[in-house]
Design an enzyme around this catalytic site. Structure first.
Site, PDB file in Angstrom:
ATOM      1  N   CYS A  41       1.099  -0.992   0.106  1.00 41.93           N
ATOM      2  CA  CYS A  41       0.337   0.202  -0.101  1.00 41.93           C
ATOM      3  C   CYS A  41       1.014   1.387   0.285  1.00 41.93           C
ATOM      4  CB  CYS A  41      -0.949   0.240   1.564  1.00 41.93           C
ATOM      5  SG  CYS A  41      -2.089   1.722   1.078  1.00 41.93           S
ATOM      6  N   ASP A  43       0.541   3.613   1.425  1.00 47.08           N
ATOM      7  CA  ASP A  43       0.177   4.375   2.852  1.00 47.08           C
ATOM      8  C   ASP A  43       1.360   4.377   3.513  1.00 47.08           C
ATOM      9  OD1 ASP A  43      -0.107   4.669   6.149  1.00 47.08           O
ATOM     10  OD2 ASP A  43      -1.988   3.957   5.254  1.00 47.08           O
ATOM     11  N   ARG A  45       2.999   4.958   6.514  1.00 50.51           N
ATOM     12  CA  ARG A  45       3.694   4.149   7.859  1.00 50.51           C
ATOM     13  C   ARG A  45       3.817   3.288   7.457  1.00 50.51           C
ATOM     14  NH1 ARG A  45      -2.094   4.334  10.323  1.00 50.51           N
ATOM     15  NH2 ARG A  45      -2.526   3.751   8.489  1.00 50.51           N
ATOM     16  N   HIS A  97      -1.821  -3.848   5.419  1.00 53.47           N
ATOM     17  CA  HIS A  97      -1.758  -3.738   6.711  1.00 53.47           C
ATOM     18  C   HIS A  97      -3.107  -3.354   6.859  1.00 53.47           C
ATOM     19  CE1 HIS A  97      -2.679   0.882   5.731  1.00 53.47           C
ATOM     20  NE2 HIS A  97      -2.549   0.710   4.443  1.00 53.47           N
ATOM     21  N   CYS A 100      -6.258   0.127   7.189  1.00 55.82           N
ATOM     22  CA  CYS A 100      -6.139   0.155   5.774  1.00 55.82           C
ATOM     23  C   CYS A 100      -6.970   1.934   5.430  1.00 55.82           C
ATOM     24  CB  CYS A 100      -5.094  -0.367   4.454  1.00 55.82           C
ATOM     25  SG  CYS A 100      -5.173   0.226   3.143  1.00 55.82           S
TER      26      CYS A 100
HETATM   27 ZN   LIG Z   1      -3.323   1.336   2.870  1.00 56.49          ZN
END
Ligand SMILES: [Zn+2]
Length: 208
Positions: A41, A43, A45, A97, A100
């Site tokens: 992803c 993302d 993090r 994750h 998400c």
């Molecule tokens: Zn995500």
């Protein structure tokens, strides 16, 4: 994080590498032969290399919202083609994750413009597993399970590609489904039965 700081960090990183090995960048410039293709992803993090402890040259990376593998996504398909057919990676990892935002958005009925067709891929995963997901009464648990099932279905999408089917006949290649638990930082292997999925879908997706 300001831009000047990024360039300063870069200089420090170059120095650190050269101190350890004066030929570090010379060796790096000679080519790559990663054994891992990681699809995760976007993302901020969930940092692919950092969470795996992978160094430059060790992992070929593709990231998008909610780690999706769509047949119509020229970028993802090109990455898989190059990594599997040319670089001949031994492992393809789909890493989702918990927490998400893409999965969460797909569980709501909000109109999100250009994101709608992208998130529809996740709604398709929901539809395929509707009976199981609807039986989970706790919303948080349902959300976590959809994260896992999405990883599983994206693994199936990787296995459907001709590149992986050809590679599977000729050499060792494994597709892995993982989830990063954002609350603990730990990677969870969903232990997807690659051989079973491959045999199961071959009846429909088999390519000579
Ligand atoms: Zn995500």
């Amino acid at each position: 994080m300001n831009i000047d700081q990024i360039f300063k960090n870069n200089q420090d990183w170059v120095q650190e590498k050269l101190t350890l090995d004066p030929n570090y960048f010379k060796n790096l410039s000679e080519g790559q032969s990663p054994e891992v293709l990681y699809i995760g992803c976007s993302d901020s993090r969930v940092t692919a290399e950092e969470l795996m402890g992978a160094k430059p040259g060790e992992a070929f990376i593709h990231r998008n919202i909610a780690n999706l593998v769509s047949n119509l996504d020229l970028s993802a398909m090109s990455v898989i083609n190059y990594a599997v057919s040319i670089l001949k990676v031994k492992h393809v990892i789909i890493c989702g994750h918990y927490g998400c935002g893409g999965i969460k958005a797909a569980m709501e009925s909000k109109d999100l413009g250009i994101l709608n067709p992208w998130l529809r891929n996740i709604r398709d995963v929901y539809r395929l597993h509707r009976a199981e997901l609807n039986s989970i009464t706790n919303e948080e648990e349902k959300y976590k399970r959809l994260v896992e099932l999405n990883v599983q279905e994206q693994c199936v999408n990787v296995i459907k590609t001709s590149e992986v089917q050809i590679a599977y006949r000729e050499r060792d290649i494994t597709v892995h489904g993982w989830v990063l638990d954002i609350h603990s930082g730990k990677l969870i292997d969903l232990e997807i039965d690659f051989d079973h999925i491959l045999k199961n879908i071959m009846e429909i997706y088999h390519l000579d």
